[in-house]
Write an enzyme that holds these catalytic residues in place. Structure first.
Site, PDB file in Angstrom:
ATOM      1  N   LYS A 524       0.867   5.026   6.599  1.00  0.00           N
ATOM      2  CA  LYS A 524       0.423   3.624   6.681  1.00  0.00           C
ATOM      3  C   LYS A 524      -0.721   3.442   7.678  1.00  0.00           C
ATOM      4  O   LYS A 524      -1.003   2.337   8.112  1.00  0.00           O
ATOM      5  CB  LYS A 524       1.590   2.681   7.035  1.00  0.00           C
ATOM      6  CG  LYS A 524       2.734   2.757   6.066  1.00  0.00           C
ATOM      7  CD  LYS A 524       2.336   2.175   4.749  1.00  0.00           C
ATOM      8  CE  LYS A 524       2.722   3.020   3.603  1.00  0.00           C
ATOM      9  NZ  LYS A 524       1.993   2.741   2.388  1.00  0.00           N
ATOM     10  N   ARG A 615      -3.272   3.728  13.413  1.00  0.00           N
ATOM     11  CA  ARG A 615      -3.341   2.273  13.235  1.00  0.00           C
ATOM     12  C   ARG A 615      -2.562   1.675  14.397  1.00  0.00           C
ATOM     13  O   ARG A 615      -1.607   2.305  14.888  1.00  0.00           O
ATOM     14  CB  ARG A 615      -2.689   1.911  11.905  1.00  0.00           C
ATOM     15  CG  ARG A 615      -2.673   0.446  11.567  1.00  0.00           C
ATOM     16  CD  ARG A 615      -2.193   0.322  10.136  1.00  0.00           C
ATOM     17  NE  ARG A 615      -2.014  -1.033   9.695  1.00  0.00           N
ATOM     18  CZ  ARG A 615      -1.611  -1.362   8.467  1.00  0.00           C
ATOM     19  NH1 ARG A 615      -1.358  -0.414   7.579  1.00  0.00           N
ATOM     20  NH2 ARG A 615      -1.459  -2.617   8.107  1.00  0.00           N
ATOM     21  N   SER A 623       3.932  -2.270   8.614  1.00  0.00           N
ATOM     22  CA  SER A 623       3.510  -1.857   7.267  1.00  0.00           C
ATOM     23  C   SER A 623       4.533  -0.878   6.684  1.00  0.00           C
ATOM     24  O   SER A 623       4.926  -0.979   5.513  1.00  0.00           O
ATOM     25  CB  SER A 623       2.130  -1.208   7.346  1.00  0.00           C
ATOM     26  OG  SER A 623       1.778  -0.677   6.101  1.00  0.00           O
TER      27      SER A 623
HETATM   28  N1  LIG Z   1     -10.207   0.846   3.943  1.00  0.00           N
HETATM   29  C1  LIG Z   1      -9.095   0.484   4.592  1.00  0.00           C
HETATM   30  N2  LIG Z   1      -9.180  -0.030   5.831  1.00  0.00           N
HETATM   31  C2  LIG Z   1      -8.065  -0.375   6.497  1.00  0.00           C
HETATM   32  N3  LIG Z   1      -6.810  -0.268   6.008  1.00  0.00           N
HETATM   33  C3  LIG Z   1      -6.688   0.218   4.779  1.00  0.00           C
HETATM   34  C4  LIG Z   1      -7.811   0.611   4.011  1.00  0.00           C
HETATM   35  N4  LIG Z   1      -7.367   1.049   2.846  1.00  0.00           N
HETATM   36  C5  LIG Z   1      -6.039   0.943   2.867  1.00  0.00           C
HETATM   37  N5  LIG Z   1      -5.626   0.444   4.018  1.00  0.00           N
HETATM   38  C6  LIG Z   1      -4.241   0.177   4.415  1.00  0.00           C
HETATM   39  O1  LIG Z   1      -3.628   1.395   4.821  1.00  0.00           O
HETATM   40  C7  LIG Z   1      -2.249   1.340   4.504  1.00  0.00           C
HETATM   41  C8  LIG Z   1      -1.869   2.559   3.697  1.00  0.00           C
HETATM   42  O2  LIG Z   1      -1.950   3.654   4.553  1.00  0.00           O
HETATM   43  P1  LIG Z   1      -1.789   5.134   4.026  1.00  0.00           P
HETATM   44  O3  LIG Z   1      -2.770   5.389   2.966  1.00  0.00           O
HETATM   45  O4  LIG Z   1      -1.848   6.043   5.204  1.00  0.00           O
HETATM   46  O5  LIG Z   1      -0.335   5.110   3.391  1.00  0.00           O
HETATM   47  S1  LIG Z   1       0.537   6.337   2.918  1.00  0.00           S
HETATM   48  O6  LIG Z   1       1.222   6.852   4.083  1.00  0.00           O
HETATM   49  O7  LIG Z   1      -0.298   7.335   2.283  1.00  0.00           O
HETATM   50  O8  LIG Z   1       1.495   5.756   1.969  1.00  0.00           O
HETATM   51  C9  LIG Z   1      -2.034   0.065   3.703  1.00  0.00           C
HETATM   52  O9  LIG Z   1      -1.558  -0.891   4.641  1.00  0.00           O
HETATM   53  P2  LIG Z   1      -0.670  -2.148   4.176  1.00  0.00           P
HETATM   54  O10 LIG Z   1      -1.570  -3.074   3.473  1.00  0.00           O
HETATM   55  O11 LIG Z   1      -0.098  -2.700   5.434  1.00  0.00           O
HETATM   56  O12 LIG Z   1       0.367  -1.603   3.279  1.00  0.00           O
HETATM   57  C10 LIG Z   1      -3.427  -0.276   3.238  1.00  0.00           C
HETATM   58  O13 LIG Z   1      -3.645  -1.638   2.988  1.00  0.00           O
END
Ligand SMILES: Nc1ncnc2c1ncn2[C@@H]1O[C@H](COP(=O)(O)OS(=O)(=O)O)[C@@H](OP(=O)(O)O)[C@H]1O
Length: 815
Positions: A524, A615, A623
Site C-alpha cells: 500500500k 507512505r 489503506s
Molecule cells: N501514482 C500514485 N501516487 C500515489 N499513490 C498511488 C499512486 N498509484 C497508486 N497509489 C496508491 O497506492 C496504494 C497501492 O499501493 P501498492 O501498489 O503498494 O499496493 S499493493 O501492496 O501492491 O497491493 C493505493 O492506495 P489506496 O488508494 O489507499 O488503496 C493506491 O491508490
C-alpha cells in the site's frame, strides 16, 4: 489430460473471487507460489468467516502470549513445546532445515549457513567485503572481447515488413536462451517483423502468469530494443473474426463451438492458482488452429521458436514446412506431447485460399474433439491436402532443414566439435530446426566455435532506433564498462534446495541475470505505481511472473525453499551479460517477512539497487486496513483505531531497548536492538497472534527494514520514494531513481498512473479518528526520525506532514 474446471460466471469482484470455493482447493503453498503476498493474505482472511448468525462480533482482546524482553530474547510456547531464540532474535535451531510451516520466521539451517560465512547476524563490513570480492571477480571475467563478433543484423534484409504469429506450446520452464536466439535470428533476417506471441489463458493471465504458459512480459526486452514484438492474450473472448466476414470465415464455426471449452475466459481466483504446471498448455488442435487462423486473417509467417533463420522467407512464397515423423514424439528427444509437430507456415497475403481450406477442415469436425485432435497430430496431411485442393505449389517445401531429425546428425549444431556453418546446415533452406535444444529446456551450452555459439555471442540484432531509446543507447554505450549495469548470474543458494546442485539447474541459473532493482516494501505504499513507472524506462525489465508482473517472490521462504535454481531464474526476463538491462523485483514482503530475502538476493546480485516504496505510516496502515476490511475487520467488527492502538503497548515492550538507546543518543546500539526486535519472534508474534492484525503497525515500521537493507546491500545502494512524492511529481521521482540506479538520464518519465487503488469503503464506526491518527503518528515519530536520518531526507521532503483527512470520523478514541 485433466478435466478443466470453470468458474461460475457470477463470481465477480476481488472479494467474491476470494470467497469462491473451488471443488478442489489448491494447496496453500501452491497459492503462495503464484499469488502476490497481498493476495495471499486476503485469501487467508477470507477463510475467517463471520459467525453463523451473521452478527459481527468483536474478538476479545487476548493477553500477549509471548514474553518479549528488551534484548530480543523470547520464548514461544507452541504445541510442540518451547522454541528458543538467541540474543539477536534469531531462532536457535532445534529441528531440521527449513521450517516451512513458519513462513515468517528465519530458517535456522540457512541462518547457520550464513553465519558460517560470517554474514549473520548482519555485519555490514562482512557483506561489503563479500560484495567487493564478487564484483571484482565478475569484472575480471567481463573484459570486452578484442574482436567483437559482428551482430547478425549486418546482413539483414530491410526490404519488407512481415507479420509473424508465434507461440510456444511447451512448458515455459523450457523456454531457454536457445529460443531467444531463434527469435533474434528471425528479427535479424526480417527487418520489420511485427511479432505477436499468442498466449492462451483466462483474463486473470493479464495480471499473473498462467501456470505453464509464457508470461505476458516475456518479450518486453525486444520492445525495449525497438522491435515490434509482444505477447497477446487469447481466450474465448478474443474477437478472432471481424463482424463483416459473415460469409467468409473459415474456422469460425469450430471456434464458436469449442472456444468456451478450450480457452475459458474466466477462471475463479483459486482455480486459476490451483492449476498445476502440467495441465494448462492449450490443446494441440487449438494451437494449430490459432496459428492458421492468424495467418489467414493477417497474412504472414507462423513460428514456434524452434528454428534459426538464416535468410528471409521470400516475400511471395506460400507454403509450409512440417517436421518429418522422425522428429516426432517417437524420436529419442521427444518434444512435449501437447504441442503439434514443429511447423512453419507462410502466406504473404490475408485470406489465403489454402489456409482457408485447412481451417474449413476444422469446421467439418464440428464439436468432435477427436477429429480436430487428429488434424493437429498430422498437420502435414492437413496442409498438403489444403494446398493441393487450392491447386497451389508448396513453395516452402525444403524451407526448413530438419537437421536434428537424422539420428546421425542429432545435436550436431550444438556440438563443440562441429565445424558446420548455419548456411551449410541450411543447405539452401531459410531456416534450420534446432531440434531437442529448442524444447528440452536443458540450456545446453553452445560451444563458441559452433554456429549457435556464434549467434549467442554476437548478441541481439540492432534494433530500429526509435524515440528516446536511441539517445539512451548512445548514452550507455559512451560509459566505461564498469559503469554499466551488470548481469550477475543466479547462484546456488546458501543451504538452498538440493536440486540446485543439479548440473542442468546450475546451467539454467548461470545463463540468466538475477534481478538488480528491488522494491522490497511496503504494501500500500504505491509500490505498483512506482514499479509501473520505472518499467517504462528503456533499461528496466519487469519479471515474467508474479502479481501484476511485479512480484516474482523469488526470495521469499515459500519459493526459495521449494524451487530449484532453474525455477528461480525462470521468474525473470532473460538478457545477455553485456546488455544494459536491469531486472525489476517489487515483491513487497521481502523486507518485512524476515531478514533472509534481502540476504538471498544479495548473494545472487551483489550490485543490486534498492528503492523502498514508502507512505506516511498511518496513512499506509489505514489503506492496508481498508484492503483487508471486507474479509476480516468488517466481519470481526474491529475499527481502525482498535486494530492499531491496541498493539502499541506490546510494541513498546519489544522496542523498549531501542527507544532507550535512541533517547541516550546511542544510535548504533539502538539500530541493532531495534532490528533484532523487529525480525525476532517476540514482536512478529504480535502480528501472528492478531494483536496487530495483518501487521498494520508492524509493516509501517520502516526504519528497521531500511537499516537491514543498508547493512546487506550497502548504504549507498538504498533509497526510498514515497507515495506522496509520486503523487506530487512522478517524473521527478522517476528521475531520482534513475540517477540512483545509474540508468540513462536521456529518458523522460511520464506522469505515471494511479494503480491498485483500494475500492473498499469503511463503515463510519470503523473509520480512523483524528485523535487516533495523531496518537499513532506520535508513536511512529521517533522511528521516523531515525528513518529520515538513514535516508538523508526529511518529513516534508517525503510529504509526510500531518493531513486533515475527510475520512476521519470524530475525535473520540475507542474506550
Ligand atoms: N501514482 C500514485 N501516487 C500515489 N499513490 C498511488 C499512486 N498509484 C497508486 N497509489 C496508491 O497506492 C496504494 C497501492 O499501493 P501498492 O501498489 O503498494 O499496493 S499493493 O501492496 O501492491 O497491493 C493505493 O492506495 P489506496 O488508494 O489507499 O488503496 C493506491 O491508490
Amino acid at each position: 489430460m485433466r478435466p478443466r474446471r470453470h468458474a461460475p460466471p457470477s463470481a465477480r469482484g476481488r472479494h467474491a473471487r476470494a470467497r469462491a470455493r473451488p471443488r478442489t482447493r489448491p494447496a496453500p503453498w501452491l497459492i503462495a507460489l503464484y499469488a502476490s503476498p497481498a493476495a495471499i493474505y486476503l485469501l487467508v482472511a477470507a477463510r475467517r468467516r463471520p459467525p453463523a448468525n451473521g452478527t459481527p462480533r468483536r474478538t476479545p482482546p487476548s493477553p500477549p502470549r509471548v514474553a518479549g524482553s528488551v534484548d530480543g530474547t523470547a520464548r514461544r510456547r507452541g504445541a510442540r513445546g518451547a522454541a528458543r531464540f538467541d540474543a539477536r532474535g534469531a531462532p536457535i535451531a532445534t529441528g531440521g532445515p527449513g521450517d516451512l510451516a513458519a513462513a515468517n520466521l528465519e530458517i535456522p539451517h540457512e541462518v547457520a549457513a550464513l553465519a558460517a560465512e560470517g554474514l549473520h547476524p548482519v555485519r555490514a563490513t562482512a557483506w561489503a567485503a563479500r560484495r567487493a570480492r564478487r564484483v571484482a571477480e565478475h569484472d575480471e571475467s567481463r573484459e570486452p572481447p578484442e574482436n567483437p563478433p559482428t551482430p547478425p543484423n549486418a546482413t539483414r534484409s530491410t526490404h519488407r515488413s512481415v507479420a509473424v504469429h508465434a507461440d510456444y506450446a511447451h512448458p515455459v520452464f523450457h523456454f531457454s536462451p536457445v529460443n531467444h536466439v531463434a527469435l533474434e535470428s528471425l528479427l535479424a533476417t526480417h527487418a520489420r517483423a511485427a511479432v505477436r506471441v499468442a498466449v492462451v489463458g483466462p483474463e486473470l493471465a493479464r495480471d499473473f502468469r498462467y501456470a505453464n504458459a509464457l508470461g505476458l512480459t516475456h518479450f518486453d526486452r525486444y520492445a525495449k530494443l525497438g522491435f515490434d514484438a509482444r505477447t497477446v492474450l487469447v481466450n474465448a473472448q478474443t474477437p478472432l473474426y471481424g463482424t463483416t466476414d459473415a460469409d467468409d470465415a473459415p474456422g469460425r464455426r469450430w471456434w464458436e463451438l469449442r472456444r468456451a471449452a478450450l480457452a475459458p475466459r474466466h477462471l475463479d481466483f483459486l482455480t486459476f492458482f490451483g492449476r498445476d504446471d502440467a495441465d494448462v498448455l492449450p490443446a494441440p488442435a487449438l494451437t494449430l488452429f490459432l496459428r492458421l487462423q492468424s495467418v489467414w486473417k493477417h497474412g504472414g509467417l507462423a513460428i514456434d521458436f524452434t528454428y534459426v533463420f538464416v535468410a528471409p522467407v521470400p516475400a511471395d512464397a506460400r507454403g509450409f514446412a512440417v517436421a518429418p515423423d522422425a522428429c516426432g514424439p517417437a524420436a529419442p528427444w521427444a518434444y512435449h506431447d501437447r504441442a503439434p509437430p514443429p511447423l512453419l507456415v507462410h502466406a504473404p497475403a490475408p485470406r489465403d485460399a489454402a489456409i482457408s481450406r485447412a481451417l474449413a477442415a476444422f469446421d467439418a469436425c464440428g464439436a468432435d474433439e477427436r477429429c480436430a485432435d487428429a488434424l493437429a497430430r498430422d498437420p502435414a496431411r492437413l496442409l498438403l491436402d489444403a494446398w493441393r485442393g487450392a491447386g497451389l505449389a508448396n513453395d516452402l517445401a525444403g524451407g526448413v532443414a530438419w537437421l536434428n531429425c537424422d539420428e546421425t546428425a542429432a545435436g550436431s549444431l550444438l556440438d563443440a566439435s562441429s565445424t558446420i556453418t548455419l548456411a551449410d546446415a541450411a543447405g539452401g533452406s531459410y531456416a534450420v530446426w534446432l531440434g531437442p535444444a529448442a524444447t528440452d529446456g536443458r540450456f545446453a551450452p553452445a560451444a563458441p566455435a559452433s554456429p549457435l555459439g556464434a549467434l549467442f555471442s554476437a548478441g541481439p540484432p540492432r534494433a530500429v532506433a526509435v524515440d528516446q531509446r536511441a539517445a539512451c543507447a548512445r548514452e550507455i554505450a559512451g560509459r566505461p564498462l564498469s559503469d554499466r549495469p551488470r548481469c550477475f548470474a543466479f547462484q546456488r543458494g546458501v543451504a538452498g534446495a538440493s536440486r540446485d546442485a543439479d548440473e542442468t539447474h546450475r546451467r539454467a541459473g548461470a545463463s540468466s541475470c538475477a534481478p538488480t532493482l528491488f522494491i522490497p516494501s511496503a504494501q500500500k505504499g504505491a509500490s505498483s505505481a512506482l514499479a509501473a513507472l520505472l518499467a517504462t524506462h528503456p533499461q528496466v525489465l519487469r519479471p515474467v511472473r508474479g502479481s501484476h508482473y511485479k512480484e516474482p517472490g523469488a526470495y521469499i521462504n515459500a519459493v526459495y525453499y521449494r524451487q530449484s535454481l532453474a525455477r528461480r531464474a525462470s521468474r525473470f526476463p532473460w538478457f545477455r551479460d553485456d546488455e544494459p538491462f536491469v531486472a525489476l523485483d517489487a515483491t513487497v514482503t521481502y523486507a518485512s517477512e524476515s531478514r533472509l530475502p534481502a540476504m538471498r538476493a544479495a548473494l545472487d546480485a551483489p550490485r543490486a539497487f534498492v528503492v523502498f516504496a514508502l507512505r506516511e505510516p498511518v496513512a499506509r496502515a489505514f489503506s492496508d486496513f481498508r484492503f483487508c476490511y471486507r474479509p476480516y475487520f468488517f466481519s470481526q467488527d474491529i475499527g481502525f483505531d482498535a486494530a492499531t492502538l491496541g498493539a502499541l503497548d506490546a510494541y513498546d515492550a519489544c522496542y523498549g531497548a531501542a527507544r532507550a538507546f535512541y533517547a541516550a543518543n546511542r544510535t548504533a546500539a539502538a539500530d541493532a536492538a531495534g532490528a533484532d526486535a523487529y525480525y525476532g519472534l517476540a514482536c512478529q508474534d504480535l502480528k501472528l497472534r492478531r494483536r496487530d492484525p495483518f501487521g498494520l503497525v508492524r509493516k509501517s515500521l520502516y526504519v528497521y527494514q531500511v537499516l537491514h537493507y543498508r547493512a546487506v546491500h550497502g548504504a549507498e545502494r538504498v533509497t526510498a520514494v514515497s507515495a506522496e512524492q509520486l503523487k506530487r511529481d512522478a517524473p521527478g521521482a522517476g528521475r531520482a531513481v534513475a540517477a540512483h540506479v545509474g540508468l540513462c538520464a536521456s529518458f523522460s518519465f511520464g506522469a505515471g498512473q494511479r494503480v491498485h487503488a483500494t475500492r473498499a469503503r469503511v463503515a463510519p464506526r470503523h473509520a480512523w479518528s483524528r485523535a487516533g491518527y495523531r496518537r499513532l503518528r506520535a508513536w511512529f515519530e521517533p522511528y521516523n526520525r531515525r528513518l529520515y536520518a538513514a535516508l538523508r531526507t526529511t518529513e516534508s521532503s517525503l510529504g509526510w506532514e500531518e493531513v486533515d483527512y475527510p475520512s476521519f470520523r470524530d475525535d473520540r478514541l475507542p474506550t
